[in-house]
Design a protein around this motif. Structure first.
Motif, PDB file in Angstrom:
ATOM      1  N   ILE A  70     -17.196   6.910 -14.182  1.00 59.62           N
ATOM      2  CA  ILE A  70     -16.749   5.939 -13.165  1.00 59.62           C
ATOM      3  C   ILE A  70     -16.263   4.671 -13.866  1.00 59.62           C
ATOM      4  CG2 ILE A  70     -17.508   4.438 -11.247  1.00 59.62           C
ATOM      5  CD1 ILE A  70     -18.531   6.822 -10.044  1.00 59.62           C
ATOM      6  N   ILE A  71     -15.067   4.205 -13.465  1.00 57.46           N
ATOM      7  CA  ILE A  71     -14.635   2.888 -13.965  1.00 57.46           C
ATOM      8  C   ILE A  71     -15.011   1.884 -12.886  1.00 57.46           C
ATOM      9  CG2 ILE A  71     -12.712   1.499 -14.824  1.00 57.46           C
ATOM     10  CD1 ILE A  71     -11.138   4.117 -15.227  1.00 57.46           C
ATOM     11  N   PHE A  72     -15.962   1.019 -13.179  1.00 59.40           N
ATOM     12  CA  PHE A  72     -16.404   0.025 -12.193  1.00 59.40           C
ATOM     13  C   PHE A  72     -15.432  -1.147 -12.187  1.00 59.40           C
ATOM     14  CE2 PHE A  72     -18.930  -3.272 -10.246  1.00 59.40           C
ATOM     15  CZ  PHE A  72     -19.601  -2.580  -9.242  1.00 59.40           C
ATOM     16  N   ARG A  73     -14.869  -1.458 -11.036  1.00 54.75           N
ATOM     17  CA  ARG A  73     -13.938  -2.585 -10.912  1.00 54.75           C
ATOM     18  C   ARG A  73     -14.763  -3.797 -10.500  1.00 54.75           C
ATOM     19  NH1 ARG A  73      -9.506  -0.237 -13.446  1.00 54.75           N
ATOM     20  NH2 ARG A  73      -9.317   1.873 -12.639  1.00 54.75           N
ATOM     21  N   ASP A  84     -15.394  -5.435  -0.793  1.00 54.38           N
ATOM     22  CA  ASP A  84     -14.656  -5.747  -2.024  1.00 54.38           C
ATOM     23  C   ASP A  84     -13.764  -4.582  -2.422  1.00 54.38           C
ATOM     24  OD1 ASP A  84     -16.832  -4.091  -2.807  1.00 54.38           O
ATOM     25  OD2 ASP A  84     -16.699  -4.831  -4.868  1.00 54.38           O
ATOM     26  N   LEU A  85     -14.250  -3.334  -2.182  1.00 51.60           N
ATOM     27  CA  LEU A  85     -13.506  -2.183  -2.708  1.00 51.60           C
ATOM     28  C   LEU A  85     -13.667  -0.967  -1.813  1.00 51.60           C
ATOM     29  CD1 LEU A  85     -13.300  -1.046  -6.361  1.00 51.60           C
ATOM     30  CD2 LEU A  85     -14.219   0.577  -4.698  1.00 51.60           C
ATOM     31  N   ILE A  86     -12.584  -0.204  -1.667  1.00 54.65           N
ATOM     32  CA  ILE A  86     -12.704   1.093  -0.998  1.00 54.65           C
ATOM     33  C   ILE A  86     -12.444   2.182  -2.029  1.00 54.65           C
ATOM     34  CG2 ILE A  86     -10.318   0.921  -0.096  1.00 54.65           C
ATOM     35  CD1 ILE A  86     -11.550   2.776   2.240  1.00 54.65           C
ATOM     36  N   ALA A  87     -13.424   3.103  -2.111  1.00 50.07           N
ATOM     37  CA  ALA A  87     -13.270   4.243  -3.021  1.00 50.07           C
ATOM     38  C   ALA A  87     -12.998   5.470  -2.148  1.00 50.07           C
ATOM     39  CB  ALA A  87     -14.514   4.372  -3.885  1.00 50.07           C
ATOM     40  N   GLY A  97     -14.203   5.870   0.886  1.00 53.92           N
ATOM     41  CA  GLY A  97     -14.095   5.418   2.277  1.00 53.92           C
ATOM     42  C   GLY A  97     -15.305   5.746   3.129  1.00 53.92           C
ATOM     43  N   THR A 151     -18.451   4.593   3.050  1.00 52.29           N
ATOM     44  CA  THR A 151     -19.196   3.401   3.486  1.00 52.29           C
ATOM     45  C   THR A 151     -18.448   2.698   4.619  1.00 52.29           C
ATOM     46  OG1 THR A 151     -19.572   3.119   1.107  1.00 52.29           O
ATOM     47  CG2 THR A 151     -20.471   1.423   2.561  1.00 52.29           C
ATOM     48  N   LEU A 206      -8.882   2.198  -4.508  1.00 48.51           N
ATOM     49  CA  LEU A 206      -8.655   3.217  -5.543  1.00 48.51           C
ATOM     50  C   LEU A 206      -7.896   4.363  -4.858  1.00 48.51           C
ATOM     51  CD1 LEU A 206     -12.281   3.256  -7.092  1.00 48.51           C
ATOM     52  CD2 LEU A 206     -10.386   1.718  -7.612  1.00 48.51           C
TER      53      LEU A 206
HETATM   54  P1  AMP Z   1     -16.861   4.413  -0.930  1.00 50.00           P
HETATM   55  O1  AMP Z   1     -17.830   4.598   0.194  1.00 50.00           O
HETATM   56  O2  AMP Z   1     -16.726   5.618  -1.822  1.00 50.00           O
HETATM   57  O3  AMP Z   1     -15.533   3.919  -0.436  1.00 50.00           O
HETATM   58  O4  AMP Z   1     -17.457   3.280  -1.888  1.00 50.00           O
HETATM   59  C1  AMP Z   1     -17.282   1.951  -1.591  1.00 50.00           C
HETATM   60  C2  AMP Z   1     -18.448   1.085  -2.000  1.00 50.00           C
HETATM   61  O5  AMP Z   1     -18.886   1.386  -3.309  1.00 50.00           O
HETATM   62  C3  AMP Z   1     -17.976  -0.357  -2.008  1.00 50.00           C
HETATM   63  O6  AMP Z   1     -18.950  -1.152  -1.368  1.00 50.00           O
HETATM   64  C4  AMP Z   1     -17.814  -0.709  -3.466  1.00 50.00           C
HETATM   65  O7  AMP Z   1     -18.320  -1.986  -3.738  1.00 50.00           O
HETATM   66  C5  AMP Z   1     -18.576   0.366  -4.241  1.00 50.00           C
HETATM   67  N1  AMP Z   1     -17.760   1.046  -5.286  1.00 50.00           N
HETATM   68  C6  AMP Z   1     -17.413   2.347  -5.289  1.00 50.00           C
HETATM   69  N2  AMP Z   1     -16.682   2.675  -6.390  1.00 50.00           N
HETATM   70  C7  AMP Z   1     -16.576   1.538  -7.097  1.00 50.00           C
HETATM   71  C8  AMP Z   1     -15.901   1.184  -8.310  1.00 50.00           C
HETATM   72  N3  AMP Z   1     -15.235   2.100  -9.052  1.00 50.00           N
HETATM   73  N4  AMP Z   1     -15.959  -0.085  -8.731  1.00 50.00           N
HETATM   74  C9  AMP Z   1     -16.618  -1.015  -8.000  1.00 50.00           C
HETATM   75  N5  AMP Z   1     -17.255  -0.755  -6.856  1.00 50.00           N
HETATM   76  C10 AMP Z   1     -17.246   0.506  -6.390  1.00 50.00           C
END
Ligand code: AMP
Length: 429
Positions: A273-276, A374-377, A379, A381, A405
């Motif tokens: 995982i690349i943490f942003r 802050d970020l959608i990976a 989706g 959450t 992403l």
């Molecule tokens: P998701 O439910 O997969 O969209 O994940 C979104 C949640 O996980 C957000 O609250 C983000 O802060 C955190 N997150 C997931 N992947 C990363 C990433 N590569 N870098 C930073 N935060 C992430």
């Protein structure tokens, strides 16, 4: 690459362009002679724009005499990376109406007295320029987006036929062009598109519809007086479209700078995982202000009741944005953190299940809620958070993320909701 410069060629109705900060005017010359007008240049939101009036500042040049080679050469020589042209056109289709705008995607060249190539000699080898996609998709997309943001009706594509002029078509010609598949008609576009493609400058034309040419029997045939009247109304809109489009370039530059402030940490919190990491952007006062400004600009007219932030980095952005917008702030938290009565929503992770919670009284029915993280990976959450908002009968007006992403397709999971992200990160970045 140097500072971004954009060329604009103004057509009928846009003989002058008064949207610059501190404009300057300069006569230039080229190996092909003088362009149609001096170049007027100036800045729009930090982007340098160079303007040429296709038919001269006073519309004194007939279409056949326009020195398209000099116009394109001059803008290329001055370092323009893109050229956007405007044009007044007649409609050859019932559904393309007066006052509509068309982002042209193809042309038929029906001119016969124009100088149509930079490659008069093949001294450096054969030069047969591809003309299969003569209008830049990147520019077209920006023009279309600008129109829709401005709520200006726009046809997202259309084939233009360029005739020699200066006379208008006969009814037989107009009907023939319709049979050929042309949607709109003018006396300007094909030479510019051909030469810009030969000069390898991304080029696009935004066409403003002034009349129905002469094919439509229940309509008055086109006259120059008629065109001038409708063009007056179109001109203000054309300027707004140009401003918005140029603004989107300046926004792109800003977003590039914002992205540089985000720290990418490989293999956190797990291998692969690349943490942003947005903390490096948050601590920078200019970058943080810019990010919040972008969000505020987007949402200031949305009439939002509350911004809902997702734990924990989403709280920071949601809180700041709610403060700027003057709305309420709602917290969506991980399980077991909220003290009063809650509702909860589970979602699947790659390995296992997680959930989010909200206080039962956090949202009242029919409140307009903006969801922020802050970020959608993937989706998951955000989708669960939207369900919480809807269970409380709130309306999700948009899902908004500082970072996206795209490869993880979170946007698709949220397809049901309006969506906005500021910065996009591909895995390779
Ligand atoms: P998701 O439910 O997969 O969209 O994940 C979104 C949640 O996980 C957000 O609250 C983000 O802060 C955190 N997150 C997931 N992947 C990363 C990433 N590569 N870098 C930073 N935060 C992430």
């Amino acid at each position: 690459m140097g500072k971004l410069k954009i060329g604009v060629i103004g057509g009928s109705g846009l003989e002058t362009l008064d949207i610059f900060e501190n404009p300057t005017q300069r006569e230039v010359d080229t190996p092909f002679g003088k362009p149609s007008s001096p170049i007027v240049s100036g800045k729009i939101n930090g982007i340098e724009v160079m303007f040429i009036s296709r038919f001269g500042f006073k519309h004194e040049i007939p279409p056949t005499q326009v020195n398209n080679k000099a116009n394109i050469f001059a803008l290329k020589y001055e370092g323009c990376r893109y050229i956007i042209a405007t044009t007044a056109v007649g409609s050859l289709r019932e559904d393309i109406k007066r006052g509509d705008f068309v982002v042209v995607d193809d042309f038929i060249d029906f001119t016969c007295r124009r100088d149509l190539t930079f490659f008069e000699k093949f001294e450096f080898g054969a030069m047969h320029t591809l003309m299969v996609n003569p209008f830049s998709d990147e520019l077209r997309k920006k023009l279309i987006e600008s129109c829709s943001e401005l709520k200006i009706p726009v046809c997202k594509k259309g084939t233009i036929i360029t005739i020699e002029g200066p006379r208008f078509s006969t009814r037989a010609e107009s009907n023939l062009f319709r049979q050929w598949g042309a949607d709109i008609i003018n006396m300007a576009t094909s030479p510019e598109a051909i030469l810009a493609n030969e000069a390898e400058i991304p080029f696009a034309t935004i066409a403003a519809v002034t009349d129905y040419d002469c094919w439509k029997e229940d309509e008055e045939s086109v006259t120059w007086e008629m065109i001038k009247q409708i063009m007056k109304d179109n001109t203000e809109k054309l300027k707004q479209i140009l401003l918005k489009t140029i603004d989107s370039f300046s926004r792109e530059e800003e977003i590039k700078k914002l992205k540089e402030k985000v720290r990418s940490v490989p293999n956190f919190p797990m291998q692969g995982i690349i943490f942003r990491d947005i903390t490096t952007l948050l601590k920078d006062k200019e970058a943080l202000k810019k990010l919040i400004d972008i969000l505020y600009d987007r949402y200031k007219d949305f009439q939002i009741d509350a911004v809902a932030g997702i734990e924990s980095r989403g709280f920071v952005l949601a809180g700041m944005l709610a403060g700027r917008l003057g709305t309420g702030l709602v917290l969506i938290r991980k399980p077991g953190k909220l003290p009063a009565e809650t509702i909860s929503e589970s979602y699947n992770l790659k390995y296992g299940v997680d959930s989010v919670e909200i206080h039962k009284d956090a949202i009242s029915p029919n409140q307009k809620i903006l969801l922020v993280d802050d970020l959608i990976a993937t989706g998951g959450t955000a989708l669960a958070s939207c369900s919480l908002i809807e269970k409380l009968q709130g309306e999700v007006v948009e899902c908004c993320f500082a970072m996206e992403l795209p490869e993880l397709k979170g946007r698709e999971k949220l397809a049901k909701y309006p969506f906005f992200s500021v910065m996009k990160f591909n895995e390779s970045e």
